[in-house]
Design a protein around this motif. Structure first.
Motif, short mmCIF file in Angstrom:
data_model
loop_
_atom_site.label_atom_id
_atom_site.label_comp_id
_atom_site.label_asym_id
_atom_site.label_seq_id
_atom_site.Cartn_x
_atom_site.Cartn_y
_atom_site.Cartn_z
N GLU A 186 43.20 34.50 42.25
CA GLU A 186 43.57 35.74 42.43
C GLU A 186 42.10 36.87 41.98
N LEU A 187 41.62 36.75 41.36
CA LEU A 187 40.91 37.72 40.64
C LEU A 187 39.42 38.22 41.95
N GLY A 188 39.39 36.95 41.98
CA GLY A 188 37.92 37.10 42.48
C GLY A 188 37.22 36.59 41.58
N PRO A 231 35.76 42.89 50.59
CA PRO A 231 36.00 41.47 50.90
C PRO A 231 35.12 40.51 49.92
N GLY A 232 36.42 39.19 49.43
CA GLY A 232 35.63 39.01 49.38
C GLY A 232 35.37 39.35 47.64
N LYS A 233 36.42 40.13 46.99
CA LYS A 233 35.70 40.95 46.01
C LYS A 233 37.45 41.20 45.87
N PRO A 234 38.44 41.01 46.31
CA PRO A 234 40.30 41.86 45.46
C PRO A 234 39.59 42.65 44.72
N PHE A 235 39.26 42.03 43.54
CA PHE A 235 39.42 42.67 42.51
C PHE A 235 37.98 43.43 41.74
N GLY A 236 37.25 43.62 42.52
CA GLY A 236 35.92 44.49 42.06
C GLY A 236 34.96 43.36 41.63
N ALA A 290 44.65 47.52 33.65
CA ALA A 290 43.83 47.64 35.62
C ALA A 290 44.41 46.68 36.17
N ALA A 291 43.81 45.31 36.02
CA ALA A 291 44.16 44.48 36.85
C ALA A 291 45.46 43.62 37.15
N LEU A 292 46.55 43.40 35.45
CA LEU A 292 47.91 43.56 36.06
C LEU A 292 48.74 44.61 36.80
#
Length: 203
Positions: free
Chosen positions: A56-58, A120-125, A135-137
């Protein structure tokens, strides 16, 4: 009390749901308890979630600089998420009256964030640098608003945890078959045998 952040604690399907599920047995005032009662557990949870939620976090690591400082924000997002999406499961749709509190809580988690998400490929940066847990939460919680995600939200009938049903035919019943499914089966088996024994005794 130190919590063992085992794979079972991460059966919600998304970081936001795993976090919502850190309150155990919400519907039972006599037995409910909060695994984040000690703010230090937030850091330990985030460390475990970096691995269990890597997809999920990439691959981006979760960072907690001060568990005590971020606890109010984390708990605010957690409770607003649980309230909004637990209601969505029972009603089949999100209740707009609960959205302002949810969005405000998520905004609090993002207030000090200076990152970019959704590439793309970096959903959470950028996975090369950590992202603040709060922030992720917030990002994870906001992703739950998708119509296809809401349609697959479930509440486990054994532990009452929220989870996403990603089974092909959307028929998953338990948050974790190996734990909750087996416990419920064992309970039914026990009660069947107890009833049979009582019938024999009363014959």
């Amino acid at each position: 009390m130190t919590v063992a952040w085992t794979p079972h604690r991460f059966t919600g399907g998304l970081l936001a749901l795993d976090t919502a599920n850190t309150v155990v047995l919400r519907g039972d005032p006599r037995r409910t308890f909060d695994r984040f009662e000690d703010p230090l557990e937030i850091a330990r949870f985030a460390d475990a979630a970096s691995g269990f939620r890597a997809a999920e976090l990439g691959g981006r690591q979760l960072a907690v600089t001060s568990p005590t400082a971020i606890a109010p924000v984390v708990l605010s997002i957690r409770e607003a998420t649980d309230r909004l999406f637990r209601g969505a499961v029972s009603k089949g749709a999100v209740t707009t009256a609960d959205l302002p509190q949810f969005l405000t809580a998520c905004a609090g988690g993002l207030a000090d964030s200076r990152t970019e998400i959704g590439a793309p490929g970096k959903p959470f940066g950028d996975p090369a640098t950590p992202i603040a847990f709060e922030a992720a939460l917030a990002v994870s919680a906001l992703s739950l608003l998708r119509e296809d995600t809401v349609a697959r939200l479930r509440i486990c009938p054994n532990c009452t945890w929220l989870f996403i049903d990603r089974s092909r035919n959307a028929s998953r019943l338990w948050c974790d078959m190996a734990v909750c499914g087996n416990r419920r089966k064992a309970s039914r088996h026990y009660h069947r045998h107890r009833m049979a024994a009582d019938e024999v005794k009363d014959a």
